[in-house]
Design a protein around this motif. Structure first.
Motif, PDB file in Angstrom:
ATOM      1  N   PRO A 263       0.907  -1.183   0.022  1.00 28.18           N
ATOM      2  CA  PRO A 263      -0.138  -0.103  -0.010  1.00 28.18           C
ATOM      3  C   PRO A 263       0.830   1.290   0.133  1.00 28.18           C
ATOM      4  O   PRO A 263       1.795   1.135   0.692  1.00 28.18           O
ATOM      5  CB  PRO A 263      -1.004  -0.121   1.255  1.00 28.18           C
ATOM      6  CG  PRO A 263      -0.741  -1.417   1.366  1.00 28.18           C
ATOM      7  CD  PRO A 263       0.647  -2.061   1.003  1.00 28.18           C
ATOM      8  N   GLN A 264       0.323   2.133  -0.627  1.00 27.97           N
ATOM      9  CA  GLN A 264       1.321   3.530  -0.875  1.00 27.97           C
ATOM     10  C   GLN A 264       1.192   4.378   0.523  1.00 27.97           C
ATOM     11  O   GLN A 264       0.107   4.293   0.913  1.00 27.97           O
ATOM     12  CB  GLN A 264       0.675   4.210  -2.058  1.00 27.97           C
ATOM     13  CG  GLN A 264       0.883   3.693  -3.390  1.00 27.97           C
ATOM     14  CD  GLN A 264       2.400   3.491  -3.531  1.00 27.97           C
ATOM     15  OE1 GLN A 264       3.211   4.313  -3.446  1.00 27.97           O
ATOM     16  NE2 GLN A 264       2.828   2.422  -4.265  1.00 27.97           N
ATOM     17  N   GLY A 265       2.053   4.836   0.682  1.00 23.75           N
ATOM     18  CA  GLY A 265       2.122   5.886   2.001  1.00 23.75           C
ATOM     19  C   GLY A 265       2.344   5.153   3.321  1.00 23.75           C
ATOM     20  O   GLY A 265       2.100   5.879   4.428  1.00 23.75           O
ATOM     21  N   ARG A 266       2.429   4.008   3.417  1.00 25.39           N
ATOM     22  CA  ARG A 266       2.764   3.186   4.657  1.00 25.39           C
ATOM     23  C   ARG A 266       3.986   2.625   4.653  1.00 25.39           C
ATOM     24  O   ARG A 266       4.783   2.460   3.876  1.00 25.39           O
ATOM     25  CB  ARG A 266       1.891   1.831   4.577  1.00 25.39           C
ATOM     26  CG  ARG A 266       0.460   2.139   4.821  1.00 25.39           C
ATOM     27  CD  ARG A 266      -0.602   0.771   4.806  1.00 25.39           C
ATOM     28  NE  ARG A 266       0.043  -0.188   5.787  1.00 25.39           N
ATOM     29  CZ  ARG A 266      -0.318  -1.309   6.112  1.00 25.39           C
ATOM     30  NH1 ARG A 266      -1.489  -1.710   5.069  1.00 25.39           N
ATOM     31  NH2 ARG A 266       0.133  -2.126   7.175  1.00 25.39           N
ATOM     32  N   PHE A 267       4.402   2.632   6.298  1.00 23.97           N
ATOM     33  CA  PHE A 267       5.770   2.118   6.648  1.00 23.97           C
ATOM     34  C   PHE A 267       5.667   1.052   7.167  1.00 23.97           C
ATOM     35  O   PHE A 267       4.568   0.376   7.602  1.00 23.97           O
ATOM     36  CB  PHE A 267       6.264   3.345   7.519  1.00 23.97           C
ATOM     37  CG  PHE A 267       6.547   4.711   6.914  1.00 23.97           C
ATOM     38  CD1 PHE A 267       7.711   4.982   6.257  1.00 23.97           C
ATOM     39  CD2 PHE A 267       5.344   5.836   7.387  1.00 23.97           C
ATOM     40  CE1 PHE A 267       7.807   6.465   5.623  1.00 23.97           C
ATOM     41  CE2 PHE A 267       5.658   7.040   6.749  1.00 23.97           C
ATOM     42  CZ  PHE A 267       6.841   7.189   5.930  1.00 23.97           C
ATOM     43  N   GLY A 268       6.934   0.284   7.548  1.00 24.07           N
ATOM     44  CA  GLY A 268       6.935  -0.915   8.146  1.00 24.07           C
ATOM     45  C   GLY A 268       6.945  -1.833   7.141  1.00 24.07           C
ATOM     46  O   GLY A 268       6.792  -1.882   5.877  1.00 24.07           O
ATOM     47  N   LEU A 269       6.819  -3.205   7.458  1.00 28.66           N
ATOM     48  CA  LEU A 269       6.805  -4.224   6.759  1.00 28.66           C
ATOM     49  C   LEU A 269       5.315  -4.445   6.005  1.00 28.66           C
ATOM     50  O   LEU A 269       4.442  -4.548   6.663  1.00 28.66           O
ATOM     51  CB  LEU A 269       7.182  -5.702   7.491  1.00 28.66           C
ATOM     52  CG  LEU A 269       8.679  -5.866   7.883  1.00 28.66           C
ATOM     53  CD1 LEU A 269       8.794  -6.922   8.414  1.00 28.66           C
ATOM     54  CD2 LEU A 269       9.319  -6.045   6.669  1.00 28.66           C
ATOM     55  N   HIS A 270       5.308  -4.750   4.799  1.00 31.65           N
ATOM     56  CA  HIS A 270       4.145  -5.018   3.944  1.00 31.65           C
ATOM     57  C   HIS A 270       3.828  -6.462   3.849  1.00 31.65           C
ATOM     58  O   HIS A 270       4.112  -6.745   2.576  1.00 31.65           O
ATOM     59  CB  HIS A 270       4.084  -4.039   2.894  1.00 31.65           C
ATOM     60  CG  HIS A 270       4.151  -2.640   3.210  1.00 31.65           C
ATOM     61  ND1 HIS A 270       4.765  -1.742   2.375  1.00 31.65           N
ATOM     62  CD2 HIS A 270       3.955  -1.906   4.520  1.00 31.65           C
ATOM     63  CE1 HIS A 270       4.945  -0.687   2.951  1.00 31.65           C
ATOM     64  NE2 HIS A 270       4.489  -0.637   4.022  1.00 31.65           N
ATOM     65  N   ILE A 271       4.104  -7.288   4.600  1.00 26.14           N
ATOM     66  CA  ILE A 271       4.172  -8.663   4.313  1.00 26.14           C
ATOM     67  C   ILE A 271       3.270  -9.679   5.339  1.00 26.14           C
ATOM     68  O   ILE A 271       3.052  -9.120   6.343  1.00 26.14           O
ATOM     69  CB  ILE A 271       5.526  -9.335   4.446  1.00 26.14           C
ATOM     70  CG1 ILE A 271       5.828 -10.421   3.510  1.00 26.14           C
ATOM     71  CG2 ILE A 271       5.919  -9.654   5.891  1.00 26.14           C
ATOM     72  CD1 ILE A 271       7.275 -10.618   3.348  1.00 26.14           C
ATOM     73  N   GLY A 272       2.296 -10.259   4.573  1.00 23.80           N
ATOM     74  CA  GLY A 272       1.267 -10.945   5.366  1.00 23.80           C
ATOM     75  C   GLY A 272       1.756 -12.014   6.068  1.00 23.80           C
ATOM     76  O   GLY A 272       2.679 -12.498   6.058  1.00 23.80           O
ATOM     77  N   ARG A 273       0.981 -12.672   6.799  1.00 24.04           N
ATOM     78  CA  ARG A 273       1.153 -13.880   7.807  1.00 24.04           C
ATOM     79  C   ARG A 273       1.515 -14.931   6.890  1.00 24.04           C
ATOM     80  O   ARG A 273       2.178 -15.928   7.077  1.00 24.04           O
ATOM     81  CB  ARG A 273       0.023 -14.430   8.860  1.00 24.04           C
ATOM     82  CG  ARG A 273      -0.017 -13.352   9.915  1.00 24.04           C
ATOM     83  CD  ARG A 273      -0.923 -13.691  10.761  1.00 24.04           C
ATOM     84  NE  ARG A 273      -2.558 -13.507  10.131  1.00 24.04           N
ATOM     85  CZ  ARG A 273      -3.730 -13.758  10.528  1.00 24.04           C
ATOM     86  NH1 ARG A 273      -3.582 -14.365  11.648  1.00 24.04           N
ATOM     87  NH2 ARG A 273      -4.748 -13.770   9.812  1.00 24.04           N
ATOM     88  N   VAL A 274       0.552 -15.314   5.889  1.00 23.12           N
ATOM     89  CA  VAL A 274       1.032 -16.371   4.624  1.00 23.12           C
ATOM     90  C   VAL A 274       2.583 -16.131   4.028  1.00 23.12           C
ATOM     91  O   VAL A 274       3.285 -17.137   4.266  1.00 23.12           O
ATOM     92  CB  VAL A 274      -0.071 -16.440   3.696  1.00 23.12           C
ATOM     93  CG1 VAL A 274       0.332 -17.610   2.820  1.00 23.12           C
ATOM     94  CG2 VAL A 274      -1.505 -16.778   4.433  1.00 23.12           C
ATOM     95  N   THR A 275       2.695 -15.202   3.522  1.00 19.14           N
ATOM     96  CA  THR A 275       4.025 -15.103   3.078  1.00 19.14           C
ATOM     97  C   THR A 275       5.185 -14.891   4.270  1.00 19.14           C
ATOM     98  O   THR A 275       6.272 -15.572   3.631  1.00 19.14           O
ATOM     99  CB  THR A 275       4.248 -13.403   2.541  1.00 19.14           C
ATOM    100  OG1 THR A 275       3.171 -13.475   1.340  1.00 19.14           O
ATOM    101  CG2 THR A 275       5.605 -13.331   1.685  1.00 19.14           C
ATOM    102  N   HIS A 276       4.863 -14.258   5.305  1.00 19.45           N
ATOM    103  CA  HIS A 276       5.893 -14.566   6.310  1.00 19.45           C
ATOM    104  C   HIS A 276       5.950 -15.982   6.732  1.00 19.45           C
ATOM    105  O   HIS A 276       7.283 -16.339   6.756  1.00 19.45           O
ATOM    106  CB  HIS A 276       5.503 -14.010   7.463  1.00 19.45           C
ATOM    107  CG  HIS A 276       6.307 -13.577   8.519  1.00 19.45           C
ATOM    108  ND1 HIS A 276       6.718 -14.870   9.774  1.00 19.45           N
ATOM    109  CD2 HIS A 276       7.057 -12.588   9.082  1.00 19.45           C
ATOM    110  CE1 HIS A 276       7.509 -14.286  10.681  1.00 19.45           C
ATOM    111  NE2 HIS A 276       8.006 -12.943  10.149  1.00 19.45           N
ATOM    112  N   ALA A 277       5.126 -16.789   6.692  1.00 18.66           N
ATOM    113  CA  ALA A 277       5.393 -18.207   6.959  1.00 18.66           C
ATOM    114  C   ALA A 277       6.029 -19.116   6.105  1.00 18.66           C
ATOM    115  O   ALA A 277       6.919 -19.716   6.408  1.00 18.66           O
ATOM    116  CB  ALA A 277       3.786 -18.929   7.326  1.00 18.66           C
TER     117      ALA A 277
END
Length: 293
Positions: A263-277
């Protein structure tokens, strides 16, 4: 598709395995391989882990990238290999490199037990913010040239209908290069509050959720299948958590592809739980492909 394939190195055995995989992939794509090293990595690592004894930056700069480049050339003779040392931290360097690359390849672990955690955070940060595909090399290593990309099939998690199917398109493109099928995975489950013990209603809510999963999968496959008619699509509809379905599917795959929304304009990790897993536990390399919502 003449943009180079970029591989980030840090001196770990994991990153050298990533070089092997990237050399095979660059040869398959017919593109140059570009080896990148962020020279402030060692300084950053010592600041976080002051007790660690690291090699001097000068030696690492002279030896590390040369060793990685030589390894790639020996593995796939004839492949054009270039190197770059950038005086900056690894995350911004790798993010910039991803913008100019056909894909960015990274290892999944670092040097030593403490550094492994730090490198894992770098890989996650880059995969969660990069503007291009990021491939994190996981799974057992095979020293034979081409072994990491031959055989197997490509697995892709099919996103919601609201997302651009770029991850699915990427999976079809990779499968076309290898001459293997794509296994498209869509998981579903019926919320607990819809469960019922009534004999006349049992199964109906579940069937509706499964049907929506089927429709979502077919919609996600439609455009990529038309664009790559020579690729065989296989469909897997699984009841249960998406991360479990994808991890199970990765057991005999050459590559697992998942999408990530930034998402535009957001900071931090943009990664969901599925991708993280899947980045932590998949049995094969994982490609994280940015998708537009």
């Amino acid at each position: 598709m003449d943009r180079p394939l970029v591989v980030g190195v840090d001196g770990s055995e994991s990153s050298l395995r990533a070089v092997d995989w990237a050399a095979d992939e660059a040869a398959l794509r017919g593109v140059p391989l570009h080896v990148v090293y962020a020279s402030l990595w060692q300084r950053y690592e010592r600041a976080v882990f002051p007790a660690s004894q690291g090699t001097s930056e000068r030696i690492l700069t002279d030896v590390l990238v040369v060793t990685a480049a030589r390894r790639a050339r020996q593995r796939v003779p004839g492949t054009k290999v270039t190197t770059e040392v950038v005086p900056a931290g690894p995350v911004p360097v790798l993010r910039r490199a991803a913008r100019k690359a056909s894909a960015l390849v990274l290892g999944s672990r670092g040097r030593g037990s403490a550094a492994e955690l730090l490198l894992g955070s770098v890989s996650l940060a880059v995969a969660g913010r990069a503007d291009g595909p990021v491939i994190v090399v996981r799974g057992p290593h095979d020293d034979r040239p081409g072994s990491r990309i031959r055989g197997g099939h490509i697995v892709v998690g099919v996103p919601d209908l609201t997302a651009d199917p770029e991850a699915v398109r990427f999976a079809f493109r990779e499968a076309g290069r290898r001459g293997v099928p794509v296994e498209a995975v869509r998981a579903w489950h019926a919320p607990a509050h819809e469960a019922t013990d009534h004999l006349l209603l049992t199964g109906e809510p579940a069937q509706a959720h499964r049907q929506r999963a089927v429709e979502t999968l077919e919609a996600g496959l439609r455009a990529p299948a038309e664009e790559f008619p020579g690729v065989e699509p296989r469909r897997r509809i699984v009841e249960g958590p998406a991360r479990t379905a994808l991890l199970d599917a990765s057991a005999d795959a050459a590559l697992l592809v998942v999408g990530a929304r930034h998402p535009q304009g957001r900071f931090g990790l943009h990664i969901g739980r599925v991708t993280h897993a899947v980045l932590h536990h998949a049995s094969c390399p994982v490609a994280v492909v940015p998708e537009r919502a």
